[in-house]
Scaffold this active site. Structure first.
Site, PDB file in Angstrom:
ATOM      1  N   ASP A 112      32.509 -21.582  13.386  1.00  0.00           N
ATOM      2  CA  ASP A 112      32.172 -22.845  12.719  1.00  0.00           C
ATOM      3  C   ASP A 112      31.608 -23.821  13.754  1.00  0.00           C
ATOM      4  OD1 ASP A 112      32.377 -25.479  11.665  1.00  0.00           O
ATOM      5  OD2 ASP A 112      33.980 -24.857  10.299  1.00  0.00           O
ATOM      6  N   HIS A 143      31.209 -22.529   8.709  1.00  0.00           N
ATOM      7  CA  HIS A 143      31.622 -23.707   7.927  1.00  0.00           C
ATOM      8  C   HIS A 143      31.213 -23.603   6.451  1.00  0.00           C
ATOM      9  CE1 HIS A 143      33.334 -27.741   8.339  1.00  0.00           C
ATOM     10  NE2 HIS A 143      32.389 -28.228   7.562  1.00  0.00           N
ATOM     11  N   SER A 162      36.695 -29.373   4.984  1.00  0.00           N
ATOM     12  CA  SER A 162      36.007 -30.277   5.903  1.00  0.00           C
ATOM     13  C   SER A 162      36.433 -31.722   5.616  1.00  0.00           C
ATOM     14  CB  SER A 162      34.495 -30.068   5.791  1.00  0.00           C
ATOM     15  OG  SER A 162      33.833 -30.653   6.882  1.00  0.00           O
TER      16      SER A 162
END
Lengths: 290, 290
Positions: B232, B268, B153
């Site tokens: 995600d 995620h 991320s």
């Protein structure tokens, strides 16, 4: 028996399901997690076996799902993993949230007989009866005839004692850092006194003490895998007492059936479980796919 | 440069070290974790390479150490893993703890140029210079000439941008769910406006935007591994924009060098990293042991 799905999370090619149901045994809503490996399909000729994981003090269904890495091995072998919670939740009994080692998060896998715990704190019946029935009823991809059990610390006590009390119910058992002789350990004495009462704790406790149960074992040859870290502070504080379990195995001539591995420097944390989870899945696989 | 050891935890045959040092770059004490695989010995002829892992928003050094499962692969291959923190801590700037996506836990791997952040929020210099120098100085079992980088991320943005800005510094790069084009994403815009100021955020931001950096790439053939889960939510909300990174690769004729795997249903979370961490360690190994 209806189960609600709160989340579906992709993990190692399968799905980790976060589930909840109303437990009639415990009188409250209970959350639990179920890992369905990629091999779990709707083909009823190829059901997957089940590995039940009992967690330790303070844990919920989530801790081991996130940190234990049992999904890694279970995904390769094709084994579902059931992660129950460790006690009833939100019952409202006075004092249930006062300590980390009694009440909430500390059900100790027994059915309490002493007031005010005896109405709800029945984790023995919940884990051996209601929860697996619920799972098998809702998920027919799982083979109810092939079940193994394992756990950590308080959950290691749970796994060993449930296995030894119910010959034939589980195909295999293993444990990490189990409270192997709770009658002789501070954690066990406190829990048994609370759940069984001051008068009966030793008598009732003996029926849930793995070392005592092992002495009475009338089943066949054992093959129990146990990992204990030599850096585990609770081992050093004599909360676990694996030596007493080993001595009981010798007493009944089953010393070859109790493989306690003292892992150098490993501690009481999930880092230890992650490091050896594959070994415990492999151990269960020998019996789940026999 | 002195480093204090706060804990030593056995993990997959090696040791996870919880460490702290006073960072002169950031002006505060910084914690970080370092996994030393079992192959790390005092034999200077057999040093181990280093895999740097940059974490995402809100994370500390601990999250990925506990849930990412990188120790599993690193232990087998013989690779040390460095887990830095994600921002300076406890600086006391007004507003630094107000949001999860700016300030504490959100350093974005840039050197801030706007007041009041520019004195301390220098994660680019910390990660590329001070921290690795500190590690190589304290742990001579690690080979400073063999370093790979990866992240998740915000940390995926960090890994890609540090790699593309510094040709030859890292042997390989990979990422999970990277913020691949922060200039076009709400998270990136907010961070760059804050750290670079309203006037300069696009110009300075372009120097840290992996998609923009890729368009300017003058190095050799690329081999970048990226995993993005189709489940995600941040991907769905256009915070990650891997398609823009893929388009930039095509623009410069490097489409074969950017392998973006869209993993069906994965989200995620660290469950995704755990599921594919071995692949990212394998990817780095190709270059760390070349």
């Amino acid at each position: 028996m209806s189960v609600s799905t709160q989340a579906t999370i992709a993990s190692f090619g399968g799905k980790l399901l976060k589930l909840a149901h109303n437990s009639s045994t415990l009188g409250c809503e209970m959350k639990f997690n179920l890992y369905m490996p990629p091999q779990a399909t709707n083909n009823k000729l190829h059901k997957v076996p089940l590995f039940i994981w009992l967690s330790g003090l303070t844990c919920t269904a989530d801790n081991c799902s996130e940190k234990g890495f049992f999904q890694h091995g279970a995904s390769k072998k094709g084994i579902a993993v059931l992660y129950p919670d460790t006690s009833p939740r939100g019952i409202g009994i006075k004092g249930e949230d006062d300590a980390y080692d009694f009440g909430t998060g500390a059900g100790f896998y027994v059915d309490a007989t002493a007031s005010p715990w005896s109405d709800n704190y029945k984790m023995y019946s919940y884990i051996t009866e209601e929860l697996p029935k619920t799972v098998f009823s809702e998920f027919d991809q799982i083979d109810s005839s092939r079940v193994s059990i394992s756990g950590h610390s308080m959950g290691g006590h749970g796994a060993l004692s449930l296995y030894l009390k119910n010959p034939g119910k589980y195909r295999s058992v293993s444990a990490f850092a189990p409270i192997a002789n709770p009658l002789k350990a501070p954690w066990g004495e406190k829990a048994f006194k609370g759940y069984f009462g001051e008068e009966n704790w030793q008598k009732n406790g003996a029926e849930h003490d793995s070392t005592e149960l092992l002495k009475q074992w009338k089943g066949g040859d054992l093959d129990i895998l146990i990992d204990v870290g030599t850096g585990d502070n609770f081992y050093k504080q004599n909360q676990l007492l694996p030596e007493n379990f080993i001595a009981a195995a010798k007493e009944i001539g089953q010393e070859k059936g109790v493989n306690v591995r003292f892992q150098p420097d490993y501690d009481h944390s999930y880092f230890t479980m992650a490091s050896f989870s594959d070994d415990h899945i492999d151990h269960a696989s020998k019996y789940l796919f026999a």
